[in-house]
Design a protein around this motif. Sequence first.
Motif, PDB file in Angstrom:
ATOM      1  N   MET A   1      27.482  -2.427  23.339  1.00 53.59           N
ATOM      2  CA  MET A   1      26.672  -2.068  22.172  1.00 53.59           C
ATOM      3  C   MET A   1      25.414  -2.918  22.087  1.00 53.59           C
ATOM      4  O   MET A   1      24.351  -2.431  21.722  1.00 53.59           O
ATOM      5  N   LYS A   2      25.512  -4.181  22.466  1.00 51.28           N
ATOM      6  CA  LYS A   2      24.359  -5.066  22.420  1.00 51.28           C
ATOM      7  C   LYS A   2      23.248  -4.558  23.329  1.00 51.28           C
ATOM      8  O   LYS A   2      22.072  -4.549  22.949  1.00 51.28           O
ATOM      9  N   ILE A   3      23.628  -4.117  24.530  1.00 52.59           N
ATOM     10  CA  ILE A   3      22.634  -3.592  25.474  1.00 52.59           C
ATOM     11  C   ILE A   3      22.020  -2.307  24.920  1.00 52.59           C
ATOM     12  O   ILE A   3      20.809  -2.082  25.023  1.00 52.59           O
ATOM     13  N   TRP A   4      22.872  -1.453  24.330  1.00 49.43           N
ATOM     14  CA  TRP A   4      22.385  -0.188  23.777  1.00 49.43           C
ATOM     15  C   TRP A   4      21.367  -0.434  22.662  1.00 49.43           C
ATOM     16  O   TRP A   4      20.339   0.235  22.595  1.00 49.43           O
ATOM     17  N   LEU A   5      21.645  -1.392  21.806  1.00 53.47           N
ATOM     18  CA  LEU A   5      20.723  -1.707  20.714  1.00 53.47           C
ATOM     19  C   LEU A   5      19.399  -2.247  21.242  1.00 53.47           C
ATOM     20  O   LEU A   5      18.329  -1.942  20.709  1.00 53.47           O
ATOM     21  N   GLN A   6      19.458  -3.036  22.310  1.00 53.56           N
ATOM     22  CA  GLN A   6      18.219  -3.533  22.901  1.00 53.56           C
ATOM     23  C   GLN A   6      17.400  -2.386  23.487  1.00 53.56           C
ATOM     24  O   GLN A   6      16.168  -2.349  23.366  1.00 53.56           O
ATOM     25  N   LYS A   7      18.081  -1.422  24.092  1.00 54.81           N
ATOM     26  CA  LYS A   7      17.377  -0.253  24.633  1.00 54.81           C
ATOM     27  C   LYS A   7      16.736   0.559  23.514  1.00 54.81           C
ATOM     28  O   LYS A   7      15.656   1.121  23.687  1.00 54.81           O
TER      29      LYS A   7
ATOM     30  N   PHE B   1      28.849   1.265   9.934  1.00 55.70           N
ATOM     31  CA  PHE B   1      30.241   1.687   9.815  1.00 55.70           C
ATOM     32  C   PHE B   1      30.540   2.848  10.766  1.00 55.70           C
ATOM     33  O   PHE B   1      29.665   3.605  11.163  1.00 55.70           O
ATOM     34  N   VAL B   2      31.813   2.933  11.133  1.00 56.80           N
ATOM     35  CA  VAL B   2      32.329   4.016  11.963  1.00 56.80           C
ATOM     36  C   VAL B   2      33.002   5.023  11.039  1.00 56.80           C
ATOM     37  O   VAL B   2      33.682   4.642  10.085  1.00 56.80           O
ATOM     38  N   TRP B   3      32.835   6.307  11.306  1.00 61.65           N
ATOM     39  CA  TRP B   3      33.431   7.328  10.454  1.00 61.65           C
ATOM     40  C   TRP B   3      33.989   8.471  11.302  1.00 61.65           C
ATOM     41  O   TRP B   3      33.608   8.653  12.459  1.00 61.65           O
TER      42      TRP B   3
ATOM     43  N   LEU C   1      35.954   1.571  19.187  1.00 60.83           N
ATOM     44  CA  LEU C   1      35.032   0.676  19.875  1.00 60.83           C
ATOM     45  C   LEU C   1      35.787  -0.520  20.430  1.00 60.83           C
ATOM     46  O   LEU C   1      36.746  -1.008  19.813  1.00 60.83           O
ATOM     47  N   ALA C   2      35.342  -0.980  21.596  1.00 61.22           N
ATOM     48  CA  ALA C   2      36.012  -2.110  22.245  1.00 61.22           C
ATOM     49  C   ALA C   2      35.827  -3.390  21.438  1.00 61.22           C
ATOM     50  O   ALA C   2      36.680  -4.263  21.431  1.00 61.22           O
ATOM     51  N   ARG C   3      34.682  -3.496  20.755  1.00 62.78           N
ATOM     52  CA  ARG C   3      34.419  -4.681  19.938  1.00 62.78           C
ATOM     53  C   ARG C   3      33.571  -4.303  18.738  1.00 62.78           C
ATOM     54  O   ARG C   3      32.964  -3.232  18.705  1.00 62.78           O
ATOM     55  N   GLU C   4      33.535  -5.174  17.741  1.00 64.31           N
ATOM     56  CA  GLU C   4      32.780  -4.898  16.529  1.00 64.31           C
ATOM     57  C   GLU C   4      31.281  -4.903  16.810  1.00 64.31           C
ATOM     58  O   GLU C   4      30.798  -5.584  17.717  1.00 64.31           O
ATOM     59  N   ILE C   5      30.562  -4.145  16.013  1.00 67.07           N
ATOM     60  CA  ILE C   5      29.115  -4.065  16.147  1.00 67.07           C
ATOM     61  C   ILE C   5      28.476  -5.204  15.366  1.00 67.07           C
ATOM     62  O   ILE C   5      28.838  -5.451  14.214  1.00 67.07           O
TER      63      ILE C   5
ATOM     64  N   PRO D   1      26.187  -6.450  12.954  1.00 68.68           N
ATOM     65  CA  PRO D   1      25.426  -5.730  11.925  1.00 68.68           C
ATOM     66  C   PRO D   1      23.957  -6.144  11.850  1.00 68.68           C
ATOM     67  O   PRO D   1      23.101  -5.323  11.541  1.00 68.68           O
ATOM     68  N   VAL D   2      23.676  -7.405  12.137  1.00 65.18           N
ATOM     69  CA  VAL D   2      22.284  -7.883  12.094  1.00 65.18           C
ATOM     70  C   VAL D   2      21.488  -7.259  13.231  1.00 65.18           C
ATOM     71  O   VAL D   2      20.372  -6.744  13.036  1.00 65.18           O
ATOM     72  N   ALA D   3      22.040  -7.278  14.443  1.00 70.85           N
ATOM     73  CA  ALA D   3      21.352  -6.694  15.598  1.00 70.85           C
ATOM     74  C   ALA D   3      21.159  -5.194  15.407  1.00 70.85           C
ATOM     75  O   ALA D   3      20.112  -4.639  15.743  1.00 70.85           O
ATOM     76  N   ALA D   4      22.175  -4.529  14.843  1.00 70.31           N
ATOM     77  CA  ALA D   4      22.087  -3.089  14.611  1.00 70.31           C
ATOM     78  C   ALA D   4      20.985  -2.765  13.608  1.00 70.31           C
ATOM     79  O   ALA D   4      20.170  -1.858  13.823  1.00 70.31           O
ATOM     80  N   ALA D   5      20.942  -3.501  12.514  1.00 71.35           N
ATOM     81  CA  ALA D   5      19.913  -3.262  11.493  1.00 71.35           C
ATOM     82  C   ALA D   5      18.523  -3.536  12.032  1.00 71.35           C
ATOM     83  O   ALA D   5      17.573  -2.790  11.743  1.00 71.35           O
ATOM     84  N   MET D   6      18.368  -4.575  12.838  1.00 68.29           N
ATOM     85  CA  MET D   6      17.061  -4.885  13.415  1.00 68.29           C
ATOM     86  C   MET D   6      16.590  -3.763  14.336  1.00 68.29           C
ATOM     87  O   MET D   6      15.409  -3.377  14.316  1.00 68.29           O
ATOM     88  N   ALA D   7      17.497  -3.209  15.139  1.00 70.38           N
ATOM     89  CA  ALA D   7      17.131  -2.145  16.065  1.00 70.38           C
ATOM     90  C   ALA D   7      16.703  -0.880  15.313  1.00 70.38           C
ATOM     91  O   ALA D   7      15.696  -0.243  15.657  1.00 70.38           O
ATOM     92  N   VAL D   8      17.460  -0.516  14.275  1.00 68.97           N
ATOM     93  CA  VAL D   8      17.122   0.689  13.517  1.00 68.97           C
ATOM     94  C   VAL D   8      15.846   0.468  12.695  1.00 68.97           C
ATOM     95  O   VAL D   8      15.058   1.398  12.507  1.00 68.97           O
ATOM     96  N   ALA D   9      15.613  -0.749  12.248  1.00 66.90           N
ATOM     97  CA  ALA D   9      14.365  -1.051  11.539  1.00 66.90           C
ATOM     98  C   ALA D   9      13.159  -0.839  12.460  1.00 66.90           C
ATOM     99  O   ALA D   9      12.106  -0.357  12.030  1.00 66.90           O
ATOM    100  N   GLN D  10      13.322  -1.183  13.737  1.00 66.90           N
ATOM    101  CA  GLN D  10      12.247  -0.952  14.713  1.00 66.90           C
ATOM    102  C   GLN D  10      12.001   0.552  14.874  1.00 66.90           C
ATOM    103  O   GLN D  10      10.853   1.001  14.949  1.00 66.90           O
ATOM    104  N   LEU D  11      13.075   1.327  14.939  1.00 71.54           N
ATOM    105  CA  LEU D  11      12.932   2.779  15.051  1.00 71.54           C
ATOM    106  C   LEU D  11      12.232   3.344  13.821  1.00 71.54           C
ATOM    107  O   LEU D  11      11.327   4.186  13.939  1.00 71.54           O
ATOM    108  N   HIS D  12      12.646   2.889  12.648  1.00 64.80           N
ATOM    109  CA  HIS D  12      12.021   3.349  11.406  1.00 64.80           C
ATOM    110  C   HIS D  12      10.521   3.058  11.414  1.00 64.80           C
ATOM    111  O   HIS D  12       9.711   3.922  11.068  1.00 64.80           O
ATOM    112  N   ALA D  13      10.157   1.856  11.833  1.00 67.41           N
ATOM    113  CA  ALA D  13       8.743   1.471  11.853  1.00 67.41           C
ATOM    114  C   ALA D  13       7.940   2.350  12.798  1.00 67.41           C
ATOM    115  O   ALA D  13       6.822   2.758  12.478  1.00 67.41           O
TER     116      ALA D  13
END
Length: 234
Positions: free
Chosen positions: A1-7, A83-85, A139-143, A145-157
């Motif tokens: 997930m970390k690599i995916w968020l960086q991408k 969150f996962v749903w 998921l194999a491990r927890e996401i 949340p800080v890295a996830a929010a930062m990545a989506v904030a970049q997309l939003h911008a």
Amino acid sequence: MKIWLQKLIDISALARSREMLKEALADLTRDFGFDYYAYLNVQPVGTSAFSNYPADWQERYFTNKLDKVDPIVAIAKSTMRTFVWSSENSTRRASKPIRRFYTDAADFGIRSGITIPVATAFGRVSMLTVASHKPSISLAREIDPVAAAMAVAQLHARIEQAEFNPTAESSVRMTLKQVQLLKWSAEGKSMRAMATIENMTYSNVNSHLNKARKALDAGTLPQATALATKLKLI
């Protein structure tokens, strides 16, 4: 997930066109093992989407204003955490409208996913969802949340700054008379002046403007005028 968020951060920085970003997000979503992505920008007036969800689902979603009953949007806004749903785990005690929502979404292959909400300017919320046809996901491990929010904030911008047109969005239904009166309001005219200009009674002007304000989900006439201007309705 970390690599995916960086991408995700990388493509948000590099995408120079709407089509480039759409293609990159679709490829990245598939690489992550999901079928669809949906970026939602939740506004006071409505919601807009940048997504590869099936076109028929996007049309149904916005025509029927399903953002008002969408449980994923509600959870995102209330928790502001990744969150996962899944429809499989969410319908047992859900209300009838929410069960119907999950059933309709499942008909289009949207059954589970991960949603990452972020706070945006002026108290608004945006979120990125990656969705799957699978009944549930693990998921194999927890996401992070800080890295996830930062990545989506970049997309939003990127989407905001480049002003990419949404793939679907809410529409505001107003009459021509309501639009005309909001235009006069934008020109600084009082309601009594509008009544004289349009040969209407003051009470009729007030009634039309109240309906326009409600259609825009605005608390005051100045707010309704500002929103109508922003949405290019006047």
